[in-house]
Write a protein that holds these residues in place. Structure first.
Motif, PDB file in Angstrom:
ATOM      1  N   UNK A 283       0.760  -1.083  -0.072  1.00 48.80           N
ATOM      2  CA  UNK A 283       0.058   0.019   0.182  1.00 48.80           C
ATOM      3  C   UNK A 283       0.909   1.344   0.012  1.00 48.80           C
ATOM      4  N   UNK A 284       1.950   1.116   0.788  1.00 50.86           N
ATOM      5  CA  UNK A 284       2.868   2.380   0.559  1.00 50.86           C
ATOM      6  C   UNK A 284       3.276   2.555  -0.674  1.00 50.86           C
ATOM      7  N   UNK A 285       3.996   1.755  -1.366  1.00 48.86           N
ATOM      8  CA  UNK A 285       4.181   1.880  -2.685  1.00 48.86           C
ATOM      9  C   UNK A 285       3.228   2.325  -3.659  1.00 48.86           C
ATOM     10  N   UNK A 286       2.029   1.936  -3.604  1.00 44.57           N
ATOM     11  CA  UNK A 286       0.985   2.463  -4.290  1.00 44.57           C
ATOM     12  C   UNK A 286       0.754   3.850  -4.260  1.00 44.57           C
ATOM     13  N   UNK A 287       0.739   4.219  -2.909  1.00 49.05           N
ATOM     14  CA  UNK A 287       0.558   5.810  -2.580  1.00 49.05           C
ATOM     15  C   UNK A 287       1.540   6.555  -3.038  1.00 49.05           C
TER      16      UNK A 287
ATOM     17  N   UNK B  82       2.776  10.196  -9.958  1.00 51.76           N
ATOM     18  CA  UNK B  82       1.908  10.694 -11.082  1.00 51.76           C
ATOM     19  C   UNK B  82       1.208  11.836 -11.063  1.00 51.76           C
ATOM     20  N   UNK B  83       0.832  12.201  -9.813  1.00 47.30           N
ATOM     21  CA  UNK B  83      -0.085  13.459  -9.624  1.00 47.30           C
ATOM     22  C   UNK B  83       0.988  14.482  -9.847  1.00 47.30           C
ATOM     23  N   UNK B  84       2.251  14.731  -9.340  1.00 46.59           N
ATOM     24  CA  UNK B  84       3.159  15.575  -9.447  1.00 46.59           C
ATOM     25  C   UNK B  84       3.590  15.743 -10.846  1.00 46.59           C
ATOM     26  N   UNK B  85       3.777  14.799 -11.446  1.00 42.15           N
ATOM     27  CA  UNK B  85       4.182  14.847 -12.838  1.00 42.15           C
ATOM     28  C   UNK B  85       3.083  15.480 -13.830  1.00 42.15           C
ATOM     29  N   UNK B  86       2.184  15.029 -13.721  1.00 42.84           N
ATOM     30  CA  UNK B  86       0.840  15.459 -14.204  1.00 42.84           C
ATOM     31  C   UNK B  86       0.765  17.194 -13.997  1.00 42.84           C
TER      32      UNK B  86
END
Length: 136
Positions: free
Chosen positions: A17-21, A27-31
């Motif tokens: 779960x930590x890796x998923x978060x 992804x959010x920061x890159x976008x």
């Protein structure tokens, strides 16, 4: 009566779960960074083209509104002063590219007057900007 001690396992951190978060945050920061790309043109209704690509390497941006108003990097400029301003801004490098954002309702003759002034300034790398067509 003897009480048996309860077996306690050592605490552990679940990594999946930590890796998923962390991946989601990445992804959010890159976008977010891609959406903050530098755009020096003013908002105009660009024409559409099926092969349109935005050239982000040109340092000079010229915007021509539907009313014929001309802006160089968001600064209003008269048509008569455009050549002198472009020569002044690009005197160090003549291979400077120009992004030309022209409103789709702009008269064709007005667009060619602007193009003539850009060419008189010695700039030949002109990129007419358009929006990509949305195909259903």
């Amino acid at each position: 009566m003897k009480i048996q001690p309860i077996e306690t396992r050592s605490p552990r951190i679940e990594m999946l779960p930590l890796i998923d978060v962390v991946f989601l945050l990445l992804v959010v920061f890159i976008y977010a960074m891609l959406s903050m790309a530098v755009h020096k043109g003013l908002p105009v209704a660009l024409p559409t083209s099926s092969s349109a690509e935005l050239d982000r390497t040109a340092p000079v941006s010229i915007t021509v509104t539907a009313g014929g108003d001309i802006f160089v990097d968001k600064v209003p400029v008269a048509l008569a002063d455009l050549t002198a301003l472009l020569r002044q801004r690009t005197e160090a490098e003549r291979e400077t590219g120009v992004l030309l954002f022209a409103d789709r309702n702009l008269p064709y003759q007005t667009l060619f007057r602007v193009l003539d002034e850009v060419r008189r300034a010695g700039l030949t790398r002109i990129s007419l900007q358009a929006e990509s067509e949305r195909t259903p």
